[in-house]
Design a protein around this motif. Sequence first.
Motif, PDB file in Angstrom:
ATOM      1  N   GLN A  57       0.835  -1.208   0.000  1.00 25.83           N
ATOM      2  CA  GLN A  57       0.000   0.000   0.000  1.00 25.83           C
ATOM      3  C   GLN A  57       0.865   1.253   0.000  1.00 25.83           C
ATOM      4  OE1 GLN A  57      -2.448  -0.699   3.445  1.00 25.83           O
ATOM      5  NE2 GLN A  57      -4.116  -1.605   2.252  1.00 25.83           N
ATOM      6  N   LYS A  58       1.987   1.203   0.694  1.00 24.71           N
ATOM      7  CA  LYS A  58       2.911   2.331   0.705  1.00 24.71           C
ATOM      8  C   LYS A  58       3.511   2.548  -0.681  1.00 24.71           C
ATOM      9  CE  LYS A  58       6.950   4.117   3.170  1.00 24.71           C
ATOM     10  NZ  LYS A  58       7.961   3.835   4.223  1.00 24.71           N
ATOM     11  N   ILE A  59       3.815   1.453  -1.384  1.00 27.34           N
ATOM     12  CA  ILE A  59       4.335   1.575  -2.744  1.00 27.34           C
ATOM     13  C   ILE A  59       3.306   2.245  -3.645  1.00 27.34           C
ATOM     14  CG2 ILE A  59       5.018   0.245  -4.782  1.00 27.34           C
ATOM     15  CD1 ILE A  59       6.265  -1.797  -2.907  1.00 27.34           C
ATOM     16  N   LEU A  60       2.028   1.841  -3.477  1.00 27.37           N
ATOM     17  CA  LEU A  60       0.972   2.460  -4.280  1.00 27.37           C
ATOM     18  C   LEU A  60       0.844   3.945  -3.964  1.00 27.37           C
ATOM     19  CD1 LEU A  60      -1.803  -0.293  -4.085  1.00 27.37           C
ATOM     20  CD2 LEU A  60      -0.246   0.189  -5.970  1.00 27.37           C
ATOM     21  N   ALA A  61       1.034   4.302  -2.699  1.00 26.65           N
ATOM     22  CA  ALA A  61       0.927   5.705  -2.309  1.00 26.65           C
ATOM     23  C   ALA A  61       2.031   6.540  -2.934  1.00 26.65           C
ATOM     24  CB  ALA A  61       0.975   5.820  -0.779  1.00 26.65           C
ATOM     25  N   ASN A  62       3.161   5.921  -3.286  1.00 25.46           N
ATOM     26  CA  ASN A  62       4.262   6.658  -3.903  1.00 25.46           C
ATOM     27  C   ASN A  62       3.884   7.180  -5.280  1.00 25.46           C
ATOM     28  OD1 ASN A  62       5.937   6.304  -1.739  1.00 25.46           O
ATOM     29  ND2 ASN A  62       6.929   4.464  -2.552  1.00 25.46           N
ATOM     30  N   LYS A  63       2.829   6.630  -5.866  1.00 26.10           N
ATOM     31  CA  LYS A  63       2.393   7.104  -7.187  1.00 26.10           C
ATOM     32  C   LYS A  63       2.075   8.593  -7.138  1.00 26.10           C
ATOM     33  CE  LYS A  63      -1.407   6.754 -10.483  1.00 26.10           C
ATOM     34  NZ  LYS A  63      -2.678   6.081 -10.806  1.00 26.10           N
ATOM     35  N   ASP A  64       1.340   9.008  -6.103  1.00 28.97           N
ATOM     36  CA  ASP A  64       0.990  10.423  -5.976  1.00 28.97           C
ATOM     37  C   ASP A  64       2.232  11.280  -5.795  1.00 28.97           C
ATOM     38  OD1 ASP A  64      -1.972   9.608  -4.028  1.00 28.97           O
ATOM     39  OD2 ASP A  64      -1.676   9.770  -6.191  1.00 28.97           O
ATOM     40  N   ALA A  65       3.208  10.776  -5.046  1.00 27.55           N
ATOM     41  CA  ALA A  65       4.441  11.535  -4.832  1.00 27.55           C
ATOM     42  C   ALA A  65       5.209  11.691  -6.137  1.00 27.55           C
ATOM     43  CB  ALA A  65       5.299  10.837  -3.780  1.00 27.55           C
ATOM     44  N   ILE A  66       5.231  10.648  -6.956  1.00 27.62           N
ATOM     45  CA  ILE A  66       5.922  10.704  -8.252  1.00 27.62           C
ATOM     46  C   ILE A  66       5.262  11.742  -9.160  1.00 27.62           C
ATOM     47  CG2 ILE A  66       6.435   9.390 -10.344  1.00 27.62           C
ATOM     48  CD1 ILE A  66       6.686   6.899  -8.569  1.00 27.62           C
ATOM     49  N   LEU A  67       3.930  11.710  -9.207  1.00 25.26           N
ATOM     50  CA  LEU A  67       3.204  12.664 -10.054  1.00 25.26           C
ATOM     51  C   LEU A  67       3.383  14.095  -9.556  1.00 25.26           C
ATOM     52  CD1 LEU A  67      -0.122  10.698 -10.669  1.00 25.26           C
ATOM     53  CD2 LEU A  67       1.772  11.029 -12.256  1.00 25.26           C
ATOM     54  N   ALA A  68       3.361  14.273  -8.230  1.00 23.55           N
ATOM     55  CA  ALA A  68       3.534  15.620  -7.668  1.00 23.55           C
ATOM     56  C   ALA A  68       4.910  16.167  -7.979  1.00 23.55           C
ATOM     57  CB  ALA A  68       3.299  15.580  -6.156  1.00 23.55           C
ATOM     58  N   ASP A  69       5.932  15.318  -7.875  1.00 26.45           N
ATOM     59  CA  ASP A  69       7.298  15.751  -8.181  1.00 26.45           C
ATOM     60  C   ASP A  69       7.429  16.102  -9.659  1.00 26.45           C
ATOM     61  OD1 ASP A  69      10.343  14.426  -8.971  1.00 26.45           O
ATOM     62  OD2 ASP A  69      10.227  15.948  -7.389  1.00 26.45           O
ATOM     63  N   ALA A  70       6.820  15.304 -10.532  1.00 34.33           N
ATOM     64  CA  ALA A  70       6.865  15.598 -11.967  1.00 34.33           C
ATOM     65  C   ALA A  70       6.144  16.909 -12.282  1.00 34.33           C
ATOM     66  CB  ALA A  70       6.244  14.439 -12.748  1.00 34.33           C
ATOM     67  N   ASN A 111       6.553  20.683 -23.958  1.00 35.57           N
ATOM     68  CA  ASN A 111       6.745  19.300 -24.424  1.00 35.57           C
ATOM     69  C   ASN A 111       7.557  18.484 -23.415  1.00 35.57           C
ATOM     70  OD1 ASN A 111       5.333  19.822 -26.775  1.00 35.57           O
ATOM     71  ND2 ASN A 111       7.171  20.341 -27.954  1.00 35.57           N
ATOM     72  N   GLN A 112       8.596  19.117 -22.870  1.00 31.10           N
ATOM     73  CA  GLN A 112       9.419  18.420 -21.893  1.00 31.10           C
ATOM     74  C   GLN A 112       8.623  18.105 -20.631  1.00 31.10           C
ATOM     75  OE1 GLN A 112      12.974  20.530 -20.856  1.00 31.10           O
ATOM     76  NE2 GLN A 112      13.767  18.923 -19.510  1.00 31.10           N
ATOM     77  N   ALA A 113       7.817  19.083 -20.196  1.00 30.27           N
ATOM     78  CA  ALA A 113       6.993  18.859 -19.012  1.00 30.27           C
ATOM     79  C   ALA A 113       5.987  17.745 -19.254  1.00 30.27           C
ATOM     80  CB  ALA A 113       6.271  20.144 -18.623  1.00 30.27           C
ATOM     81  N   GLN A 114       5.392  17.697 -20.437  1.00 30.03           N
ATOM     82  CA  GLN A 114       4.426  16.648 -20.758  1.00 30.03           C
ATOM     83  C   GLN A 114       5.091  15.276 -20.784  1.00 30.03           C
ATOM     84  OE1 GLN A 114       1.057  17.140 -21.076  1.00 30.03           O
ATOM     85  NE2 GLN A 114       1.046  14.903 -20.942  1.00 30.03           N
ATOM     86  N   ASP A 115       6.329  15.234 -21.330  1.00 28.51           N
ATOM     87  CA  ASP A 115       7.063  13.964 -21.334  1.00 28.51           C
ATOM     88  C   ASP A 115       7.326  13.478 -19.918  1.00 28.51           C
ATOM     89  OD1 ASP A 115       9.102  14.825 -24.253  1.00 28.51           O
ATOM     90  OD2 ASP A 115       7.105  13.909 -24.089  1.00 28.51           O
ATOM     91  N   ILE A 116       7.692  14.416 -19.022  1.00 27.38           N
ATOM     92  CA  ILE A 116       7.950  14.034 -17.634  1.00 27.38           C
ATOM     93  C   ILE A 116       6.688  13.483 -16.988  1.00 27.38           C
ATOM     94  CG2 ILE A 116       8.527  14.936 -15.339  1.00 27.38           C
ATOM     95  CD1 ILE A 116      10.455  16.857 -16.686  1.00 27.38           C
ATOM     96  N   LEU A 117       5.564  14.168 -17.218  1.00 32.50           N
ATOM     97  CA  LEU A 117       4.297  13.704 -16.659  1.00 32.50           C
ATOM     98  C   LEU A 117       3.897  12.339 -17.217  1.00 32.50           C
ATOM     99  CD1 LEU A 117       2.173  16.988 -16.609  1.00 32.50           C
ATOM    100  CD2 LEU A 117       2.963  15.690 -14.628  1.00 32.50           C
ATOM    101  N   ASP A 118       4.079  12.153 -18.523  1.00 31.25           N
ATOM    102  CA  ASP A 118       3.720  10.868 -19.139  1.00 31.25           C
ATOM    103  C   ASP A 118       4.574   9.734 -18.581  1.00 31.25           C
ATOM    104  OD1 ASP A 118       3.101  12.289 -22.460  1.00 31.25           O
ATOM    105  OD2 ASP A 118       1.836  12.168 -20.652  1.00 31.25           O
ATOM    106  N   ASN A 119       5.887   9.985 -18.481  1.00 33.15           N
ATOM    107  CA  ASN A 119       6.785   8.952 -17.948  1.00 33.15           C
ATOM    108  C   ASN A 119       6.461   8.635 -16.484  1.00 33.15           C
ATOM    109  OD1 ASN A 119       8.164   8.747 -20.383  1.00 33.15           O
ATOM    110  ND2 ASN A 119       9.680  10.290 -19.827  1.00 33.15           N
ATOM    111  N   ALA A 120       6.203   9.688 -15.705  1.00 28.72           N
ATOM    112  CA  ALA A 120       5.892   9.477 -14.291  1.00 28.72           C
ATOM    113  C   ALA A 120       4.594   8.687 -14.127  1.00 28.72           C
ATOM    114  CB  ALA A 120       5.785  10.822 -13.575  1.00 28.72           C
ATOM    115  N   THR A 121       3.597   9.032 -14.947  1.00 32.96           N
ATOM    116  CA  THR A 121       2.316   8.315 -14.886  1.00 32.96           C
ATOM    117  C   THR A 121       2.492   6.852 -15.261  1.00 32.96           C
ATOM    118  OG1 THR A 121       1.095  10.325 -15.421  1.00 32.96           O
ATOM    119  CG2 THR A 121      -0.045   8.237 -15.748  1.00 32.96           C
TER     120      THR A 121
END
Length: 202
Positions: A57-70, A111-121
Motif C-alpha cells: 500500500q505504501k508503494i501504491l501511495a508513492n504514485k501520488d508523490a511521483i506525479l507531484a514531483d513531476a 513538451n518536456q513537461a508533458q514527457d515528464i508527466l507521461d513517464n511518471a504516470t
Amino acid sequence: MSSSRIEQIIEEIEDYIDTCKGPLFSSGDKIVVERERMEELLRELRLKTPEEIKRYQKILANKDAILADAQQKAEAIIAQANIQNQELVNEHEIMQQAYEQANQVIEMATNQAQDILDNATRDANEIRRGAIQYTDDMLANMQTMVQEVVETSNSRYSAMMKNFQDFYDTIISNRQELAPETASVKEETEETTEEPETDDQQ
C-alpha cells in the motif's frame, strides 16, 4: 522485487510438506504432518500478511508523490521559460525575434513537461500493477495451501471414521457368530455348579 518473508514462509511450508511421509496403507496423495510445526508456520504467515499488505500500500501511495514531483518540475521549467520570455520581450530592439524565441522556449518546455508527466504516470501505473499482481499471487498461494490442508484433514477424518465403523461392524458380527456357542457354554457351567444331594435331603 526482493523476496518477502511471506514467500519464504510459503517455501518453508512447501519444503516441509515435501519431507513429510504418507501414512501406512494409504495412497500417495496423503501425508502425515507435525501439527505443532504446521501451526507455527501458519501463525507466522498470519502475522506477516498485514505487514506485507501495508508495504505494498505504501508503494501504491508513492504514485501520488511521483506525479507531484513531476508536476513541480514541469511548473518550474515553464516558469523559467516565462522569465526568459519576459527578458527577451523587454529588449524592444529585437521584439519580434524575442517573441519567436520565447514561443519556441515555451513550446519546448511544455513538451518536456508533458514527457515528464507521461513517464511518471507510466512508471506509477507499472508499480501499481506490479504491487497488485504480487499481492494477488501471494494470496492465491495462501488460498491454495489452506484449501489443501482443509481437504487433507477432511479426508483423514473420513478415513479414520470409516476404519472405526468397519472395526465396530466386525465386532458385532463376531459376537453374533459366537451367540449360540456362548449360550451352550453358559448352560454347561450352570449344570456343573449344582450341588449334589445329601442323605438328609433324600
